[in-house]
Design a protein around this motif. Structure first.
Motif, PDB file in Angstrom:
ATOM      1  N   PRO A  66      12.983 -37.951  31.022  1.00 28.69           N
ATOM      2  CA  PRO A  66      13.106 -38.699  29.767  1.00 28.69           C
ATOM      3  C   PRO A  66      13.836 -37.883  28.703  1.00 28.69           C
ATOM      4  CG  PRO A  66      10.847 -38.688  30.581  1.00 28.69           C
ATOM      5  CD  PRO A  66      11.587 -37.667  31.369  1.00 28.69           C
ATOM      6  N   ARG A  67      14.641 -38.548  27.905  1.00 28.75           N
ATOM      7  CA  ARG A  67      15.300 -37.886  26.798  1.00 28.75           C
ATOM      8  C   ARG A  67      14.285 -37.533  25.721  1.00 28.75           C
ATOM      9  NH1 ARG A  67      19.971 -42.494  26.662  1.00 28.75           N
ATOM     10  NH2 ARG A  67      21.211 -41.733  28.420  1.00 28.75           N
ATOM     11  N   ASP A  68      14.639 -36.537  24.913  1.00 27.47           N
ATOM     12  CA  ASP A  68      13.769 -36.111  23.806  1.00 27.47           C
ATOM     13  C   ASP A  68      12.375 -35.762  24.297  1.00 27.47           C
ATOM     14  OD1 ASP A  68      15.831 -36.528  21.942  1.00 27.47           O
ATOM     15  OD2 ASP A  68      15.333 -38.654  21.839  1.00 27.47           O
ATOM     16  N   SER A  69      12.306 -35.083  25.434  1.00 26.87           N
ATOM     17  CA  SER A  69      11.027 -34.662  25.989  1.00 26.87           C
ATOM     18  C   SER A  69      11.219 -33.288  26.619  1.00 26.87           C
ATOM     19  CB  SER A  69      10.553 -35.659  27.055  1.00 26.87           C
ATOM     20  OG  SER A  69      11.231 -35.438  28.276  1.00 26.87           O
ATOM     21  N   PRO A  70      10.112 -32.584  26.947  1.00 28.28           N
ATOM     22  CA  PRO A  70      10.246 -31.275  27.587  1.00 28.28           C
ATOM     23  C   PRO A  70      10.962 -31.318  28.936  1.00 28.28           C
ATOM     24  CG  PRO A  70       8.028 -31.575  26.724  1.00 28.28           C
ATOM     25  CD  PRO A  70       8.710 -32.906  26.630  1.00 28.28           C
ATOM     26  N   GLU A 110      13.216 -45.335  26.102  1.00 28.53           N
ATOM     27  CA  GLU A 110      13.315 -44.764  27.444  1.00 28.53           C
ATOM     28  C   GLU A 110      12.642 -45.652  28.486  1.00 28.53           C
ATOM     29  OE1 GLU A 110      14.989 -41.266  28.312  1.00 28.53           O
ATOM     30  OE2 GLU A 110      15.841 -42.844  27.058  1.00 28.53           O
ATOM     31  N   ALA A 111      11.703 -46.486  28.050  1.00 28.04           N
ATOM     32  CA  ALA A 111      11.078 -47.421  28.989  1.00 28.04           C
ATOM     33  C   ALA A 111      12.118 -48.382  29.554  1.00 28.04           C
ATOM     34  CB  ALA A 111       9.953 -48.185  28.298  1.00 28.04           C
ATOM     35  N   ASN A 112      13.034 -48.839  28.719  1.00 33.74           N
ATOM     36  CA  ASN A 112      14.103 -49.714  29.211  1.00 33.74           C
ATOM     37  C   ASN A 112      15.094 -48.962  30.092  1.00 33.74           C
ATOM     38  OD1 ASN A 112      13.428 -52.273  28.204  1.00 33.74           O
ATOM     39  ND2 ASN A 112      14.253 -51.785  26.180  1.00 33.74           N
ATOM     40  N   ARG A 113      15.412 -47.719  29.722  1.00 30.52           N
ATOM     41  CA  ARG A 113      16.424 -46.967  30.463  1.00 30.52           C
ATOM     42  C   ARG A 113      15.918 -46.506  31.824  1.00 30.52           C
ATOM     43  NH1 ARG A 113      18.664 -41.713  31.256  1.00 30.52           N
ATOM     44  NH2 ARG A 113      16.865 -40.700  30.291  1.00 30.52           N
ATOM     45  N   LEU A 114      14.679 -46.005  31.875  1.00 28.80           N
ATOM     46  CA  LEU A 114      14.185 -45.374  33.095  1.00 28.80           C
ATOM     47  C   LEU A 114      13.213 -46.228  33.897  1.00 28.80           C
ATOM     48  CD1 LEU A 114      13.569 -41.735  31.808  1.00 28.80           C
ATOM     49  CD2 LEU A 114      15.475 -42.552  33.198  1.00 28.80           C
ATOM     50  N   LEU A 115      12.364 -46.973  33.220  1.00 30.03           N
ATOM     51  CA  LEU A 115      11.274 -47.648  33.919  1.00 30.03           C
ATOM     52  C   LEU A 115      11.579 -49.095  34.271  1.00 30.03           C
ATOM     53  CD1 LEU A 115       8.313 -46.260  31.792  1.00 30.03           C
ATOM     54  CD2 LEU A 115       9.326 -45.294  33.857  1.00 30.03           C
ATOM     55  N   ALA A 116      12.226 -49.817  33.372  1.00 30.52           N
ATOM     56  CA  ALA A 116      12.504 -51.231  33.635  1.00 30.52           C
ATOM     57  C   ALA A 116      13.267 -51.443  34.943  1.00 30.52           C
ATOM     58  CB  ALA A 116      13.246 -51.850  32.450  1.00 30.52           C
ATOM     59  N   PRO A 117      14.318 -50.648  35.240  1.00 35.65           N
ATOM     60  CA  PRO A 117      15.022 -50.863  36.512  1.00 35.65           C
ATOM     61  C   PRO A 117      14.130 -50.651  37.737  1.00 35.65           C
ATOM     62  CG  PRO A 117      16.357 -49.547  35.019  1.00 35.65           C
ATOM     63  CD  PRO A 117      14.983 -49.626  34.407  1.00 35.65           C
ATOM     64  N   ILE A 118      13.222 -49.684  37.663  1.00 37.50           N
ATOM     65  CA  ILE A 118      12.324 -49.427  38.790  1.00 37.50           C
ATOM     66  C   ILE A 118      11.360 -50.589  38.978  1.00 37.50           C
ATOM     67  CG2 ILE A 118      10.483 -47.923  39.653  1.00 37.50           C
ATOM     68  CD1 ILE A 118      11.836 -45.631  38.108  1.00 37.50           C
ATOM     69  N   LEU A 119      10.867 -51.135  37.866  1.00 41.34           N
ATOM     70  CA  LEU A 119       9.868 -52.201  37.902  1.00 41.34           C
ATOM     71  C   LEU A 119      10.480 -53.583  38.087  1.00 41.34           C
ATOM     72  CD1 LEU A 119       7.649 -50.883  34.974  1.00 41.34           C
ATOM     73  CD2 LEU A 119       7.010 -50.930  37.403  1.00 41.34           C
ATOM     74  N   GLY A 120      11.802 -53.676  37.985  1.00 40.74           N
ATOM     75  CA  GLY A 120      12.439 -54.975  38.090  1.00 40.74           C
ATOM     76  C   GLY A 120      12.306 -55.806  36.835  1.00 40.74           C
ATOM     77  N   LEU A 121      12.195 -55.144  35.685  1.00 40.67           N
ATOM     78  CA  LEU A 121      12.091 -55.832  34.403  1.00 40.67           C
ATOM     79  C   LEU A 121      13.436 -55.846  33.699  1.00 40.67           C
ATOM     80  CD1 LEU A 121       8.751 -54.287  33.078  1.00 40.67           C
ATOM     81  CD2 LEU A 121       9.083 -56.650  33.843  1.00 40.67           C
ATOM     82  N   PRO A 122      13.702 -56.871  32.905  1.00 38.95           N
ATOM     83  CA  PRO A 122      14.892 -56.845  32.064  1.00 38.95           C
ATOM     84  C   PRO A 122      14.666 -55.903  30.887  1.00 38.95           C
ATOM     85  CG  PRO A 122      13.585 -58.761  31.544  1.00 38.95           C
ATOM     86  CD  PRO A 122      12.911 -58.094  32.719  1.00 38.95           C
ATOM     87  N   SER A 123      15.688 -55.679  30.101  1.00 42.31           N
ATOM     88  CA  SER A 123      15.514 -54.909  28.870  1.00 42.31           C
ATOM     89  C   SER A 123      14.601 -55.699  27.938  1.00 42.31           C
ATOM     90  CB  SER A 123      16.872 -54.667  28.212  1.00 42.31           C
ATOM     91  OG  SER A 123      16.722 -53.908  27.034  1.00 42.31           O
ATOM     92  N   LEU A 124      13.566 -55.030  27.424  1.00 44.23           N
ATOM     93  CA  LEU A 124      12.559 -55.686  26.586  1.00 44.23           C
ATOM     94  C   LEU A 124      12.634 -55.171  25.160  1.00 44.23           C
ATOM     95  CD1 LEU A 124       9.446 -55.412  28.964  1.00 44.23           C
ATOM     96  CD2 LEU A 124      11.071 -57.322  28.774  1.00 44.23           C
ATOM     97  N   PRO A 125      12.151 -55.961  24.196  1.00 50.77           N
ATOM     98  CA  PRO A 125      12.017 -55.444  22.833  1.00 50.77           C
ATOM     99  C   PRO A 125      11.122 -54.213  22.823  1.00 50.77           C
ATOM    100  CG  PRO A 125      11.664 -57.819  22.891  1.00 50.77           C
ATOM    101  CD  PRO A 125      11.700 -57.358  24.311  1.00 50.77           C
TER     102      PRO A 125
END
Length: 212
Positions: A66-70, A110-125
């Protein structure tokens, strides 16, 4: 977002999950705005508190930066456990209820960038917490001010694992003002289960049935 090893939580805080009944709409008034389902990541979708050596059943391991993380510029990525069915479950819930899915997580965009594609979700608010999401204070969740501002008078069902002792009172008061609110406490050792989504489905269907 918090590392699995260092994330702070109120271990002994009482559950804030409450079945607050929707307020019946007054005849002749305009219908309430579209309801929203607020989704946290760490805890509900990523059961980080499960035993490190034992991945929860049905989950797959992903290693992310994730960006902006350790973990952004290190060779050691962040381990995240995700369930391949959670995205479909959430989409089906939103379709069944007419609700909008919204990220309410310290992962923020980062949820939209990294997690949504894995979960099969569209970009969310995304609700922006400006770094305050884990800073609980005054008996309330650190996310609550931003959630309250974002939601306005919309009905909301909120999935999270860190509700604080006074959050249930806030939910009841908000419901009494005409903005139905359901807090769904999720065990961060197990993640979202079908019964959590069933509660949300019942809550939103009841609200819809009471609209003029």
């Amino acid at each position: 977002m918090a590392a699995q090893q260092t994330r702070h939580r109120a271990d002994d805080a009482p559950s804030a999950a409450v079945d607050t009944p929707p307020v019946r709409a007054v005849e002749g008034t305009a219908p309430l705005a579209r309801p929203a389902i607020l989704v946290d990541v760490d805890g509900p979708l990523n059961p980080f508190a499960a035993k490190p050596e034992r991945r929860p059943r049905g989950y797959a391991t992903h290693r992310l930066h994730p960006r902006d993380s350790p973990w952004e510029h290190t060779s050691r990525p962040l381990r995240v456990w995700l369930h391949p069915q959670h995205g479909r479950w959430l989409l089906d819930l939103a379709e069944d209820t007419g609700a909008e899915l919204v990220w309410a997580t310290t992962w923020e965009h980062e949820a939209n960038r990294l997690l949504a594609p894995i979960l099969g979700l569209p970009s969310l608010p995304v609700i922006d917490f400006d770094g305050q999401g884990q800073r609980h204070h005054g008996g309330h969740h650190g996310k609550l001010p931003a959630v309250a501002e974002w939601a306005g008078d919309r009905p909301i069902a909120w999935l999270d694992d860190e509700f604080q002792p006074l959050d249930s009172s806030w939910a009841r008061q908000r419901t009494a003002r005409g903005a139905p609110t359901l807090l769904v406490q999720v065990d961060p050792r197990a993640g979202v289960q079908p019964h959590h989504l069933d509660r949300i489905r019942r809550f939103l269907r009841t609200w819809e049935s009471q609209q003029p």
